[in-house]
Design an enzyme around this catalytic site. Sequence first.
Site, short mmCIF file in Angstrom:
data_model
loop_
_atom_site.label_atom_id
_atom_site.label_comp_id
_atom_site.label_asym_id
_atom_site.label_seq_id
_atom_site.Cartn_x
_atom_site.Cartn_y
_atom_site.Cartn_z
N LYS A 62 0.57 -1.46 0.22
CA LYS A 62 0.01 0.19 0.01
C LYS A 62 0.79 1.64 0.08
O LYS A 62 1.95 1.07 0.92
CB LYS A 62 -0.66 -0.36 1.21
CG LYS A 62 -1.67 0.93 1.01
CD LYS A 62 -2.64 1.22 2.95
CE LYS A 62 -3.82 2.85 2.83
NZ LYS A 62 -4.75 2.17 4.04
N ARG A 90 -11.01 10.01 1.70
CA ARG A 90 -10.30 10.45 3.04
C ARG A 90 -11.80 11.35 3.36
O ARG A 90 -12.41 11.37 4.16
CB ARG A 90 -9.02 11.04 2.89
CG ARG A 90 -8.31 10.20 2.99
CD ARG A 90 -7.17 10.41 3.31
NE ARG A 90 -5.46 10.13 2.53
CZ ARG A 90 -4.73 10.33 2.69
NH1 ARG A 90 -4.12 11.25 2.72
NH2 ARG A 90 -3.73 9.60 2.65
N ARG A 140 1.56 10.32 5.94
CA ARG A 140 1.38 8.68 6.40
C ARG A 140 2.83 7.92 5.57
O ARG A 140 3.01 7.09 5.27
CB ARG A 140 0.17 7.68 5.73
CG ARG A 140 -1.14 8.45 6.82
CD ARG A 140 -1.97 7.67 6.03
NE ARG A 140 -3.06 8.21 6.84
CZ ARG A 140 -4.61 8.60 6.77
NH1 ARG A 140 -5.43 8.07 5.32
NH2 ARG A 140 -5.51 8.66 7.84
N LYS A 163 -2.87 -1.42 -3.50
CA LYS A 163 -2.99 -0.45 -3.45
C LYS A 163 -1.33 1.11 -3.44
O LYS A 163 -1.66 1.23 -2.91
CB LYS A 163 -4.04 0.04 -2.18
CG LYS A 163 -4.74 0.62 -1.97
CD LYS A 163 -5.26 1.25 -1.34
CE LYS A 163 -6.08 2.23 -0.31
NZ LYS A 163 -7.06 2.13 0.93
N SER A 177 -10.48 5.78 -4.94
CA SER A 177 -11.05 6.79 -5.06
C SER A 177 -10.28 7.73 -6.10
O SER A 177 -11.27 8.68 -7.03
CB SER A 177 -11.22 7.81 -3.93
OG SER A 177 -10.42 7.67 -3.00
#
Length: 326
Positions: A199, A209, A221, A252, A278
């Site tokens: 990821k 988000r 992150r 991802k 998304s």
Amino acid sequence: MNLTHRPRRLRRDGIRSLVSEVDLSASDLIAPVFVDATTDDREPIPSMPGHERVPVDEAVARVEEIRDTGVEAVVVFGIPESKDARGSRAWAADGVVQRAVRAITDETDAYVITDVCMCEYTDHGHCGVVEENAAEDPTLTVKNDETLDLLTKTAVSHAEAGADMVAPSSMTDGMVGAIREGLDGAGYPDVPLMSYAAKYESAFYGPFRDAADGAPAFGDRRHYQMDPANAREATREVELDVKQGADVLMVKPALPYLDVVSAVRREFDHPVAAYNVSGEYAMLHAAAEKGWLDLEAVAHESLLSIKRAGADLILTYFAEDVAQEL
């Protein structure tokens, strides 16, 4: 001119479909469902046209809508009624995901996967317990080992609620082994684990988000999600999860990382999943709204490319639309 080899011979109607190398079907797709404990009505997600947050008592109806398109599997994300520094609503027996999963598994035949992470449940929006003064010092990050216990409790609570599969997505080192041990110890050895094994710290997550109310309150992150520059590291990450007992391996995002999907497919015998995230969904919608792209065509082509790269399963916001087309 003598052309012995004419590939166009096999591109005519009738033969074209017979020699297609990749087949995309509704059973390859997983549809996300956002369940919101803070609302009594369905709420559209502006940055993700066609998607909504639904209250807990609408979760079954939402899943039935998905099932009617031919999609058999859903992944449930929760927006809790309250948040705290440790994300304690993530593993609460009466938590939003736990309540929704019990209803969905009782009343539908959907295959139910649950997202196991902390970012939607912590008041700071990070994927675990943060170090002291992390808000002031960008070099500080999530406490890895302390977070493992919380992820394990969350996964076990999802299994107790009836989840068919759990999907840890926090990129916490050792999460697969800890959760596998926790599930086995709690009497759920048959609940499979789909790990977000590679990821990336991606710019394509923005609309999610918004949807899940999980943006970091400070920092980013990059200390625990992968560097977008790294492909070889993905193999190492995936191998660690395989050794710890992962059943399905997730990459991802999908489209910017098709090389990683392909590499994971070549190197490992496990089922490979890819998350068509998304931002990938939103950018195609935005271009289609401008009249620059045919949405149905590019959605199908995008998912076909992910399948061609080696994904067996595709988690996508296009699941319902493409399934209906198929």
